[in-house]
Design a protein around this motif. Structure first.
Motif, short mmCIF file in Angstrom:
data_model
loop_
_atom_site.label_atom_id
_atom_site.label_comp_id
_atom_site.label_asym_id
_atom_site.label_seq_id
_atom_site.Cartn_x
_atom_site.Cartn_y
_atom_site.Cartn_z
N ASP A 45 -3.81 -8.27 9.27
CA ASP A 45 -4.84 -7.34 8.82
C ASP A 45 -5.91 -8.09 8.00
N GLY A 97 -3.11 -6.40 1.86
CA GLY A 97 -1.92 -7.24 1.76
C GLY A 97 -0.75 -6.56 1.06
N VAL A 98 -0.96 -5.31 0.63
CA VAL A 98 0.06 -4.58 -0.13
C VAL A 98 0.86 -3.68 0.83
N SER A 158 2.62 -5.82 7.58
CA SER A 158 2.57 -4.55 8.31
C SER A 158 3.79 -4.32 9.19
N LYS A 159 4.25 -3.07 9.20
CA LYS A 159 5.32 -2.69 10.12
C LYS A 159 4.74 -2.35 11.50
N ASN A 160 3.43 -2.33 11.60
CA ASN A 160 2.76 -2.04 12.88
C ASN A 160 2.22 -3.31 13.53
C1 BG6 Z 1 -1.05 -5.26 5.22
C2 BG6 Z 1 -2.35 -4.53 4.94
O1 BG6 Z 1 -1.24 -6.27 6.15
O2 BG6 Z 1 -0.08 -4.33 5.73
C3 BG6 Z 1 -2.10 -3.40 3.97
O3 BG6 Z 1 -3.29 -5.44 4.40
C4 BG6 Z 1 -1.03 -2.47 4.55
O4 BG6 Z 1 -3.28 -2.70 3.73
C5 BG6 Z 1 0.24 -3.27 4.85
O5 BG6 Z 1 -0.72 -1.44 3.60
C6 BG6 Z 1 1.34 -2.41 5.48
O6 BG6 Z 1 0.91 -1.97 6.72
P1 BG6 Z 1 1.64 -0.88 7.59
O7 BG6 Z 1 0.99 -1.01 8.94
O8 BG6 Z 1 3.10 -1.25 7.62
O9 BG6 Z 1 1.43 0.45 6.94
#
Ligand code: BG6
Ligand code: MG
Length: 222
Positions: A14, A49-50, A119-121
């Motif tokens: 991200d 990054g959070v 990120s989990k996505n």
């Molecule tokens: C990080 C993003 O890479 O992933 C954050 O910078 C985000 O903003 C975090 O909250 C978690 O992402 P997700 O897709 O698991 O909600």
């Protein structure tokens, strides 16, 4: 800057490969509005990054709100559903400029490539932007127990590549990610503004300003 030759390159997702912050912003803002909380663009900057859980904890603390654990879980789920519907039609046109050139150049230089994301996505997003085949390893929010600035995500990335941490370079847009890379013993390149990323080994506004000669210098530890 470390003079060790780099064999592994680890990319954050991200803000480095794709600009998802705008979608996270809309999803968190809609959620905040539904609860009568405020959430501004400046607040969103602090969530780069959070992790998702920590993001909601911060939004609650900024609004001095206390909620039950049931509601907390429901809101996390709701935020992600909003986010997923916003990125549903994402495709390779959303790769940030020159990301593919940089990845291809590193591959041509014999480097292995990993993703190191909170990120989990991350996996579905990498698929949507058609970059999955370029990655030798993917470590994301589903694999780690400690969030950046803990080095876990990058150490797992190096291990998955079979490359020692000091022979890895990390590309990151978040201050906590630069700290995590350094804590892992890796070179950290910031993508963004020096005001946020001044502790990185080098900072560039985006990949278009990093030409192939500069990539070679980074890899050769010059
Ligand atoms: C990080 C993003 O890479 O992933 C954050 O910078 C985000 O903003 C975090 O909250 C978690 O992402 P997700 O897709 O698991 O909600
Ligand atoms: Mg990021």
């Amino acid at each position: 800057m470390s003079r060790t030759k780099k064999l592994g390159v680890i990319f954050d997702l991200d803000g480095v490969i794709v600009d998802t912050a705008k979608y996270h912003f809309i999803a968190w803002q809609q959620l905040a509005q539904s609860q009568g909380w405020t959430f501004t663009a400046a607040d969103n900057e602090q969530l780069k990054g959070v992790s998702r859980v920590r993001s909601l904890e911060l939004i609650l603390s900024w609004n001095k709100a206390n909620i039950s654990s049931e509601l907390f879980e429901r809101l996390l789920k709701e935020k992600n559903e909003r986010y997923l519907s916003l990125i549903r039609d994402m495709d390779e046109s959303e790769q940030l400029p020159d990301v593919l050139r940089v990845i291809e150049q590193f591959k041509a230089m014999g480097c292995k490539i990993a993703l190191g994301s909170a990120s989990k996505n991350a996996r579905p997003i990498l698929n949507k932007v058609a970059l999955t085949p370029y990655f030798d390893a993917v470590v994301d929010g589903t694999n780690v127990s400690k969030a950046k600035p803990d080095p876990e995500v990058f150490l797992q990335g190096a291990e998955a590549l079979g490359i020692s941490p000091e022979a890895c370079v990390v590309f990151e847009d978040a201050a906590a990610g630069i700290e995590a890379a350094h804590a892992a013993g890796m070179m950290a390149i910031g993508i963004g503004q020096p005001t946020h990323l001044g502790h990185a080994d080098a900072v560039f506004p985006n990949f278009t300003v990093i030409d192939d000669a500069l990539l070679k210098q980074l890899i050769n530890g010059q």
